[in-house]
Design an enzyme around this catalytic site. Structure first.
Site, PDB file in Angstrom:
ATOM      1  N   ARG A 120      -1.375  -7.641 -21.518  1.00  0.00           N
ATOM      2  CA  ARG A 120      -2.141  -6.981 -22.584  1.00  0.00           C
ATOM      3  C   ARG A 120      -1.283  -6.096 -23.473  1.00  0.00           C
ATOM      4  NH1 ARG A 120      -7.428  -6.962 -22.063  1.00  0.00           N
ATOM      5  NH2 ARG A 120      -7.590  -5.036 -23.241  1.00  0.00           N
ATOM      6  N   GLU A 173       1.157  -7.264   8.439  1.00  0.00           N
ATOM      7  CA  GLU A 173       1.366  -5.808   8.545  1.00  0.00           C
ATOM      8  C   GLU A 173       2.355  -5.329   7.499  1.00  0.00           C
ATOM      9  OE1 GLU A 173      -1.519  -5.304  10.218  1.00  0.00           O
ATOM     10  OE2 GLU A 173      -0.579  -7.099  11.022  1.00  0.00           O
ATOM     11  N   PRO A 233       0.817  -1.219   0.000  1.00  0.00           N
ATOM     12  CA  PRO A 233       0.000   0.000   0.000  1.00  0.00           C
ATOM     13  C   PRO A 233       0.851   1.269   0.000  1.00  0.00           C
ATOM     14  CG  PRO A 233      -0.682  -1.494   1.778  1.00  0.00           C
ATOM     15  CD  PRO A 233       0.553  -2.073   1.177  1.00  0.00           C
ATOM     16  N   ASP A 272      -7.690   0.775 -26.038  1.00  0.00           N
ATOM     17  CA  ASP A 272      -8.136   0.661 -24.652  1.00  0.00           C
ATOM     18  C   ASP A 272      -8.361   2.029 -24.034  1.00  0.00           C
ATOM     19  OD1 ASP A 272      -7.909  -2.045 -24.816  1.00  0.00           O
ATOM     20  OD2 ASP A 272      -6.641  -2.251 -23.045  1.00  0.00           O
TER      21      ASP A 272
HETATM   22  C1  9D3 Z   1      -3.481  -3.455   8.982  1.00  0.00           C
HETATM   23  C2  9D3 Z   1      -2.272  -2.840   8.392  1.00  0.00           C
HETATM   24  N1  9D3 Z   1      -2.584  -1.646   7.608  1.00  0.00           N
HETATM   25  C3  9D3 Z   1      -2.539  -0.437   8.421  1.00  0.00           C
HETATM   26  C4  9D3 Z   1      -3.375   0.633   7.813  1.00  0.00           C
HETATM   27  C5  9D3 Z   1      -1.552  -1.506   6.585  1.00  0.00           C
HETATM   28  C6  9D3 Z   1      -1.691  -2.564   5.576  1.00  0.00           C
HETATM   29  C7  9D3 Z   1      -0.669  -3.481   5.386  1.00  0.00           C
HETATM   30  C8  9D3 Z   1      -0.806  -4.465   4.424  1.00  0.00           C
HETATM   31  C9  9D3 Z   1      -2.826  -2.639   4.796  1.00  0.00           C
HETATM   32  C10 9D3 Z   1      -2.944  -3.648   3.824  1.00  0.00           C
HETATM   33  C11 9D3 Z   1      -1.952  -4.553   3.675  1.00  0.00           C
HETATM   34  C12 9D3 Z   1      -2.082  -5.608   2.639  1.00  0.00           C
HETATM   35  N2  9D3 Z   1      -2.151  -5.006   1.312  1.00  0.00           N
HETATM   36  C13 9D3 Z   1      -1.172  -5.142   0.423  1.00  0.00           C
HETATM   37  O1  9D3 Z   1      -0.216  -5.837   0.691  1.00  0.00           O
HETATM   38  C14 9D3 Z   1      -1.246  -4.423  -0.829  1.00  0.00           C
HETATM   39  C15 9D3 Z   1      -2.191  -3.464  -1.305  1.00  0.00           C
HETATM   40  C16 9D3 Z   1      -3.391  -2.907  -0.749  1.00  0.00           C
HETATM   41  O2  9D3 Z   1      -3.847  -3.233   0.362  1.00  0.00           O
HETATM   42  N3  9D3 Z   1      -4.061  -1.972  -1.485  1.00  0.00           N
HETATM   43  C17 9D3 Z   1      -3.635  -1.561  -2.712  1.00  0.00           C
HETATM   44  N4  9D3 Z   1      -2.538  -2.050  -3.272  1.00  0.00           N
HETATM   45  C18 9D3 Z   1      -1.836  -2.983  -2.561  1.00  0.00           C
HETATM   46  S1  9D3 Z   1      -0.418  -3.688  -3.098  1.00  0.00           S
HETATM   47  C19 9D3 Z   1      -0.251  -4.613  -1.751  1.00  0.00           C
END
Ligand code: 9D3
Length: 253
Positions: A157, A119, A92, A172
């Site tokens: 793609r 996490e 994220p 696209d």
């Molecule tokens: C509970 C932990 N969160 C605190 C706000 C942080 C968090 C860590 C790991 C939230 C989600 C994740 C798992 N998500 C991913 O590994 C992830 C992801 C996503 O959640 N949204 C958009 N793109 C991606 S790429 C990897």
């Protein structure tokens, strides 16, 4: 193009990789996806891949050693068997994936995709193994597996010949920088709702202009942020300027 995917959940990839355009691209040798279970590289008898964070804070963190072992082994980093390739962490915290980033990544013959869970991963993975970090948008998922599939799909793609259509991905939505115009198919009257007359007219120049204007209207209404970046012709600019001048608040039907 070769994708090496590192994950604790390799099974979730199979169904999607065995369907869709991605499956055909694999059969045609355009892409190869190698799934690596990080758990296979855990050193202890319980095959531990995560641990509690130093200094507390709750949750679990993916341990560095199984991840380094898996990636270094698969990519032949110790033996120098293979050219260095990008190691992309799906997180994220990464830069938000766009068609531009897809095009940039599609230039590489090989990509390593590292899927986080829990996490997150130990910071030393980020610092000393990962070369790029990508998010697919601002919403919370359970891990990097679906984002890795999204990336594989978008990049596949872009490979010439991966789509049946010889025009490929050029049409696209987002490739043109605009949203698509409305599409219709038979019947011409469905429950009293008519297909726009112009599409039945056979006047190809008029149809092309109508479609372009529909794209511009729809983009202006729904994604004005795209409009500022899109490559626009003089005719496009005139059309938009005219809209603003005549009726600044007009919304598309
Ligand atoms: C509970 C932990 N969160 C605190 C706000 C942080 C968090 C860590 C790991 C939230 C989600 C994740 C798992 N998500 C991913 O590994 C992830 C992801 C996503 O959640 N949204 C958009 N793109 C991606 S790429 C990897």
């Amino acid at each position: 193009m070769l994708f090496d995917v590192f994950t604790l959940f390799p099974d979730v990839f199979e169904p999607y990789l065995q369907a869709s355009i991605v499956q055909r691209a694999r059969q045609n040798g355009l892409i190869e996806v190698r799934l690596h279970n990080i758990r296979d590289w855990a050193a202890d008898k319980h095959r531990t891949t995560d641990d509690t964070p130093y200094a507390g804070g709750g949750g679990m963190v993916m341990k560095p050693d199984p991840i380094f072992a898996a990636v270094e082994s698969a990519l032949g980093m110790a033996t120098g068997d293979s050219a260095p390739c990008p190691v992309i962490l799906l997180t994220p915290q990464g830069r938000v994936f766009t068609q531009r980033i897809a095009a940039e990544l599609a230039e590489h013959p090989r990509l390593a995709l590292l899927c986080g869970r829990y996490e997150g991963v130990d910071e030393r993975v980020r610092q000393h193994l990962v070369t790029d970090e990508i998010s697919i948008g601002d919403y919370v998922l359970s891990g990097g597996e679906l984002p890795a599939l999204v990336l594989i799909d978008a990049l596949t793609r872009l490979i010439p010949g991966a789509l049946g259509d010889p025009d490929g991905a050029a049409d696209d939505s987002h490739a043109s920088g605009l949203l698509e115009y409305p599409h219709y198919t038979r019947p011409p009257d469905f429950r009293g709702w008519q297909v726009p007359e112009i599409l039945l007219s056979g006047d190809h120049a008029k149809i092309a202009r109508w479609r372009r204007e529909q794209s511009l209207l729809r983009t202006r209404l729904r994604r004005p942020d795209l409009l500022t970046a899109a490559p626009l012709t003089e005719a496009d600019r005139k059309f938009l300027a005219n809209l603003e001048a005549n009726d600044p608040l007009k919304v598309e039907g």
